[in-house]
Write an enzyme that holds these catalytic residues in place. Structure first.
Site, PDB file in Angstrom:
ATOM      1  N   ARG A  34       0.535  -1.187   0.113  1.00  0.00           N
ATOM      2  CA  ARG A  34      -0.404   0.068  -0.342  1.00  0.00           C
ATOM      3  C   ARG A  34       1.180   0.770  -0.012  1.00  0.00           C
ATOM      4  O   ARG A  34       0.335   2.364   0.560  1.00  0.00           O
ATOM      5  CB  ARG A  34      -0.943   0.195   1.341  1.00  0.00           C
ATOM      6  CG  ARG A  34      -1.791  -0.599   0.972  1.00  0.00           C
ATOM      7  CD  ARG A  34      -3.063  -0.246   0.205  1.00  0.00           C
ATOM      8  NE  ARG A  34      -4.811  -1.630  -0.106  1.00  0.00           N
ATOM      9  CZ  ARG A  34      -5.575  -1.673   0.921  1.00  0.00           C
ATOM     10  NH1 ARG A  34      -5.479  -0.605   1.687  1.00  0.00           N
ATOM     11  NH2 ARG A  34      -6.237  -3.025   0.113  1.00  0.00           N
ATOM     12  N   ARG A  38      -3.675   6.620   0.612  1.00  0.00           N
ATOM     13  CA  ARG A  38      -3.572   7.778   0.620  1.00  0.00           C
ATOM     14  C   ARG A  38      -2.771   8.378   1.676  1.00  0.00           C
ATOM     15  O   ARG A  38      -2.761   9.238   2.086  1.00  0.00           O
ATOM     16  CB  ARG A  38      -5.283   7.654   1.825  1.00  0.00           C
ATOM     17  CG  ARG A  38      -6.133   7.645   1.226  1.00  0.00           C
ATOM     18  CD  ARG A  38      -7.342   6.381   1.829  1.00  0.00           C
ATOM     19  NE  ARG A  38      -6.703   5.035   2.210  1.00  0.00           N
ATOM     20  CZ  ARG A  38      -8.087   4.840   2.660  1.00  0.00           C
ATOM     21  NH1 ARG A  38      -9.780   5.207   3.123  1.00  0.00           N
ATOM     22  NH2 ARG A  38      -8.516   2.517   3.123  1.00  0.00           N
ATOM     23  N   ARG A  47      -6.324  11.669  -7.269  1.00  0.00           N
ATOM     24  CA  ARG A  47      -7.947  10.664  -7.242  1.00  0.00           C
ATOM     25  C   ARG A  47      -9.032  11.071  -7.149  1.00  0.00           C
ATOM     26  O   ARG A  47     -10.635  10.681  -7.282  1.00  0.00           O
ATOM     27  CB  ARG A  47      -8.047   9.627  -6.049  1.00  0.00           C
ATOM     28  CG  ARG A  47      -6.947   8.351  -6.073  1.00  0.00           C
ATOM     29  CD  ARG A  47      -8.024   7.296  -6.764  1.00  0.00           C
ATOM     30  NE  ARG A  47      -9.170   7.504  -6.288  1.00  0.00           N
ATOM     31  CZ  ARG A  47      -9.538   6.714  -5.227  1.00  0.00           C
ATOM     32  NH1 ARG A  47      -9.235   6.298  -4.640  1.00  0.00           N
ATOM     33  NH2 ARG A  47     -10.984   6.355  -4.940  1.00  0.00           N
ATOM     34  N   ASP A  83      -6.384  -3.200  -7.552  1.00  0.00           N
ATOM     35  CA  ASP A  83      -7.119  -3.607  -6.334  1.00  0.00           C
ATOM     36  C   ASP A  83      -7.577  -5.330  -6.410  1.00  0.00           C
ATOM     37  O   ASP A  83      -7.515  -5.976  -7.772  1.00  0.00           O
ATOM     38  CB  ASP A  83      -8.521  -3.440  -6.153  1.00  0.00           C
ATOM     39  CG  ASP A  83      -8.830  -3.591  -4.175  1.00  0.00           C
ATOM     40  OD1 ASP A  83      -7.678  -2.823  -3.684  1.00  0.00           O
ATOM     41  OD2 ASP A  83     -10.145  -4.575  -4.302  1.00  0.00           O
ATOM     42  N   TYR A 158     -14.760 -12.338   0.513  1.00  0.00           N
ATOM     43  CA  TYR A 158     -15.435 -11.310  -0.056  1.00  0.00           C
ATOM     44  C   TYR A 158     -16.415 -11.343  -0.610  1.00  0.00           C
ATOM     45  O   TYR A 158     -17.892 -11.098  -0.735  1.00  0.00           O
ATOM     46  CB  TYR A 158     -14.671 -10.218  -1.010  1.00  0.00           C
ATOM     47  CG  TYR A 158     -13.715  -9.081   0.177  1.00  0.00           C
ATOM     48  CD1 TYR A 158     -14.146  -8.231   0.619  1.00  0.00           C
ATOM     49  CD2 TYR A 158     -12.098  -9.660  -0.127  1.00  0.00           C
ATOM     50  CE1 TYR A 158     -12.755  -7.296   1.798  1.00  0.00           C
ATOM     51  CE2 TYR A 158     -11.163  -8.589   0.809  1.00  0.00           C
ATOM     52  CZ  TYR A 158     -11.871  -8.006   1.489  1.00  0.00           C
ATOM     53  OH  TYR A 158     -10.970  -7.690   1.938  1.00  0.00           O
TER      54      TYR A 158
END
Ligand SMILES: Cc1c2[nH]c(c1CCC(=O)O)Cc1[nH]c(c(CCC(=O)O)c1C)Cc1[nH]c(c(CCC(=O)O)c1C)Cc1[nH]c(c(C)c1CCC(=O)O)C2
Length: 351
Positions: A34, A38, A47, A83, A158
């Site tokens: 990552r 962010r 973004r 992702d 998921y």
């Protein structure tokens, strides 16, 4: 030369690939799970106004965002910005990535009829990946690009839960309650994942990482019986393509040997197991990746350096070491702390 051969020769002598091959290195290579995201103001800016999944399908944005942490931190490898649910979206599964939540699946998969929605992935389904990687490797030059995919268990979690889950109860209910359906589900996911990794390698990725983030929820016997065959199928599918295969999960201390045995060249370790103990568990013939606790980066500089030094010391027991965090960069991490950590690891290990 194919894109893959060209990229393999350009990046061959990088510290990152040498460490993966367990060869002597000029300095310990560093990258962060990552690393794009962010924690970087330039990421937030890039973004702005674009949804997560949409940005994964825009080669210009993917290229920019993937390069941001390489420029800023001088890490030894880039990781393709995408992702784990992108290949599922590409074959038509109705899902979205909700900010602050994660992937959410509209109609969870729970019956054999539901499995029909998991058709094989065709390279044409992800043309934007091929295009983005083509642009990226030109920009990256001798810096390797890591391709990645979600492992069958984590993707299944998921799909079956319909979103993020703490205890994976529906996933386990299916796994224990209908082992045949479970095996079919994981086998289909293995094929989709294999195809997705092959696209990235063909386009120029120099290494691949299989993220089985949530598999630490399983005991070793269950991992061996219900998960390992599918993950091994993925590693087998990309064996012999000339790229190291990294395997990572969170809370997998008791699974490290099996995750190596599944076919990894490099085993990723979270912060709960010191790397000398991890080397003992994994056994010979594998490199290790890890494993500074991402929360340590919130401590003062001296504390970060002391903890990083402990990681480097324990890593001397490993045949090869790629420095990383024990899981992804936390969104509120000070990016300067990451840049300093890269400098520190490089300077401590000979650069
Ligand atoms: C489990 C998992 C997912 N996605 C991924 C995993 C495996 C790695 C891990 O264990 O963390 C993999 C992933 N997702 C993303 C990357 C980018 C590459 C990199 O590491 O820099 C990678 C390697 C971007 C992303 N994927 C996501 C973001 C945040 C989206 C945003 O910026 O709004 C990013 C940068 C969304 C996402 N997608 C997922 C989660 C849990 C989240 C976070 C939800 C949130 O907190 O908002 C599923």
């Amino acid at each position: 030369m194919s894109a893959n051969e060209q990229q393999t020769s350009r990046t061959h002598d990088s510290a990152f690939l040498k460490a993966c091959r367990r060869e002597p290195v000029p300095h310990t290579p560093v990258w962060f799970m990552r690393q794009a995201g962010r924690s970087l103001p330039e990421y937030l800016k890039a973004r702005e106004g674009t949804a997560m999944l949409e940005s994964c399908m825009r080669p210009d944005l993917v290229t920019e965002i993937t390069l941001q942490p390489v420029r800023r931190h001088k890490v030894d490898a880039a990781i393709y910005f995408s992702d784990i649910v992108v290949p599922l979206k590409a074959i038509g599964v109705d899902l979205d990535i909700k900010p602050g939540v994660g992937p959410v699946v509209a109609d969870p998969i729970r019956t054999s009829a539901d499995l029909d929605r998991l058709r094989p992935l065709d390279p044409d389904d992800v043309k934007y990946v091929t295009e983005a990687i083509g642009m990226l490797v030109q920009e990256l030059g001798s810096t390797p690009l890591i391709g990645f995919a979600g492992a069958p268990f984590t993707l299944a979690s998921y799909l079956v839960e319909g979103g993020p889950s703490r205890s994976h109860e529906r996933t386990k209910a299916l796994m224990y309650g209908d082992p045949e359906l479970w095996a079919d589900l994981l086998d289909r996911l293995a094929d989709i994942t294999s195809a997705f990794l092959k696209v990235q390698i063909a386009a120029g990725a120099s290494a691949v990482q299989l993220f089985d983030s949530w598999v630490g929820a399983l005991a070793p016997d269950d991992y061996r019986r219900y998960v390992m065959p599918a993950s091994a199928k993925v590693f087998e599918a990309v064996a012999g393509l000339g790229v190291p295969r990294i395997h990572f999960g969170v809370g997998t201390g008791e699974l490290l040997n099996l995750m190596g045995e599944a076919g990894a060249d490099v085993v990723g370790v979270d912060w709960r197991v010191p790397l000398d103990e991890a080397a003992r568990r994994v056994g010979p013939g594998k490199a290790l990746q890890g494993n500074l606790d991402p929360a340590v980066l919130f401590a003062p500089r001296e504390a970060v350096e002391a903890k990083a030094r402990e990681v480097l010391k324990a890593a001397r027991s490993a045949e090869g070491h790629v420095f990383n965090l024990g899981h992804g960069v936390l969104p509120s991490t000070d990016p300067d702390a990451l840049t300093r950590l890269v400098e520190f690891v490089h300077s401590e290990t000979g650069a």
